[in-house]
Design an enzyme around this catalytic site. Structure first.
Site, short mmCIF file in Angstrom:
data_model
loop_
_atom_site.label_atom_id
_atom_site.label_comp_id
_atom_site.label_asym_id
_atom_site.label_seq_id
_atom_site.Cartn_x
_atom_site.Cartn_y
_atom_site.Cartn_z
N GLU A 188 0.84 -1.20 0.00
CA GLU A 188 0.00 0.00 0.00
C GLU A 188 0.88 1.26 0.00
OE1 GLU A 188 -3.81 -1.53 2.75
OE2 GLU A 188 -1.96 -0.86 3.71
N THR B 135 -5.89 0.64 2.30
CA THR B 135 -6.96 0.09 1.48
C THR B 135 -8.13 -0.31 2.37
OG1 THR B 135 -5.97 -2.09 1.62
CG2 THR B 135 -5.37 -0.74 -0.27
N MET C 106 -9.05 -2.60 8.73
CA MET C 106 -8.50 -3.36 9.86
C MET C 106 -7.61 -2.56 10.82
SD MET C 106 -7.68 -6.83 7.65
CE MET C 106 -7.05 -7.82 8.99
N GLU C 107 -7.57 -1.24 10.68
CA GLU C 107 -6.65 -0.47 11.54
C GLU C 107 -7.18 0.85 12.09
OE1 GLU C 107 -5.44 -1.49 8.38
OE2 GLU C 107 -4.28 -3.23 9.05
N LYS D 139 -14.84 -0.44 5.29
CA LYS D 139 -14.47 -1.44 6.31
C LYS D 139 -13.00 -1.75 6.15
CE LYS D 139 -14.72 -6.45 6.96
NZ LYS D 139 -13.31 -6.70 6.64
N ASP E 183 -12.31 -3.59 -2.63
CA ASP E 183 -13.34 -4.63 -2.75
C ASP E 183 -14.68 -4.13 -2.23
OD1 ASP E 183 -11.46 -5.19 -0.24
OD2 ASP E 183 -13.49 -5.82 0.32
#
Lengths: 277, 277
Positions: free
Chosen positions: B26, B125, B211-212, B209, B235
């Site tokens: 990323e 992302t 994860m961090e 959505k 996605d």
């Protein structure tokens, strides 16, 4: 004929033990019993809300006559051991204890940087699995920690997600503290458990379920500091009652169980090397 | 008659901007474009696996004649801005990027302690919700972050579990960078989403959505450092394809989108105060 074992890389005597406990209610009986005071290095934890208390572990045997006084003092000096108990502290917005993996990892990180302990113990409460022999009030000395809520279905990331880490080898401590049960501790950020969580915990072969251990273990691994995990059971995950109800009912009792158990663990460690555990 | 505005607590010009990106893939296009080099303060992140690169943000306008040279230099000095880009680094056991909340929080903590940035941007992302208008390749400038996988059904703990935090107010940046979409970003430690996760994300009013972000936001809140969140969509969460498949297919493209967008955000911030954003 047996050859005497030659110890290379002999580890030094354990001089500082850190105990990380997520919630104040879990830690308070222990802090009280050990007579710990606010740690002079607490300010280094800022701006984390950690509450850090420390003190010197007192000898159980304070006997001895004048004749053996010098020898006693030498022995005492050798066995002098500092204990640092840190809780994750209150969330600044919501006022509640900062439970869960993120705050526990941050607290562990600052403990390890600031206090440089020889061992870190994560002590706290947990749910237990009846089918693995857990009952309310049991205390587990955990063998391994894993996550049950980090599902990353990309082949190279799956094992990272589970994040399995073995705790420090403590065969002698297990022999001495016979009441402590053993098993895998599975970590996730929710107090409840969905069907998917239960499936993941089953795959993890979990005996206990809680909200911090796997994160704390990872930070200890980074610092190469032995990680010990002691969890007292407040609720039965595979029982008929909601976790939150049993947890609240049994939190004080589990705090008492930690108050009984953690000092025994500390006393066992004092004066030993990590390889003696 | 209008009175001149008296600014109390006038914030200083932004001199250092930190960008936290979980994965190397990323961050790589951005690091390359900005010509960043290994940061001299990287060693302070040890033993975290963070990879830290830094450099001075170059002026777009390098014109000016000899006559106005002094003025130009003064202006340039005023607008001098250091950029630090840190990635969470590779997990020592599994070799993959240390994605998820724990490692992002630890990385943010050390960034904020070591580099003392005036602003921290979490770029990365994310999955997007079609029903909220997200499409693959979109970039979101997030309004608020929340967790969807910290369910703590004890009344006093429920809001702590969700952990909602507003990002820094950036009304002027929004007017300038019109392509950036807005919405709530929901954070959890899994790449996939269970039915319960989807229900929680729906309650969170999530547009994206990942994860961090919620973990990084909390650490910024502790340090009282403005938090900005930029997420490129790889996605569609409420689409027909598995997240992991679309994520891997579109990761490089999303990295490029961050390469295009983050420099515009940095350029907009340079020479301004936080309240000008």
């Amino acid at each position: 004929m047996t050859h005497p074992k030659i110890k290379f890389n002999k580890k030094p005597i354990i001089k500082t033990i850190a105990v990380l406990v997520a919630m104040e209610a879990e830690a308070a009986p222990l802090v009280s019993l050990l007579g710990l005071k606010p740690c002079p290095k607490s300010h280094r934890h800022a701006p984390l809300p950690s509450v850090v208390r420390s003190g010197v572990l007192l000898e159980n045997d304070d006997g001895g006559t004048k004749n053996v006084q010098h020898q006693q003092q030498k022995k005492k000096k050798k066995k002098r051991c500092e204990v640092v108990v840190a809780t994750c502290g209150a969330d600044s917005t919501h006022g509640v204890d900062s439970v869960g993996t993120v705050n526990a990892a941050l607290c562990a990180y600052e403990i390890l940087k600031t206090h440089e302990p020889d061992v870190l113990i994560n002590a706290g409460t947990a749910g237990g699995f009846r089918e693995k022999g857990a009952a309310i009030g049991d205390v587990f000395l955990v063998d391994e920690v894993k996550y049950h809520d980090r599902r990353i279905p990309i082949p190279t990331f799956t094992k990272y997600g589970v994040g399995a880490i073995r705790t420090a080898e403590t065969p002698n401590m297990r022999k001495t503290l016979k009441d402590l049960k053993r098993g895998v501790c599975s970590t996730g950020n929710s107090l409840d458990a969905t069907e998917v969580d239960r499936e993941m915990m089953s795959r993890n072969d979990a005996s206990v379920k809680e909200m911090e251990a796997a994160a704390v273990a990872k930070v200890c691994e980074m610092f190469d500091v032995p990680f010990v995990c002691v969890k007292a059971i407040t609720d039965i995950v595979d029982g008929p009652h909601a976790a939150e109800k049993e947890f609240l009912e049994n939190l004080a009792m589990a705090g008492k169980r930690l108050q009984e158990t953690v000092p025994k663990v500390l006393e066992f460690m004092r004066g030993k090397t990590v390889t003696d555990l």
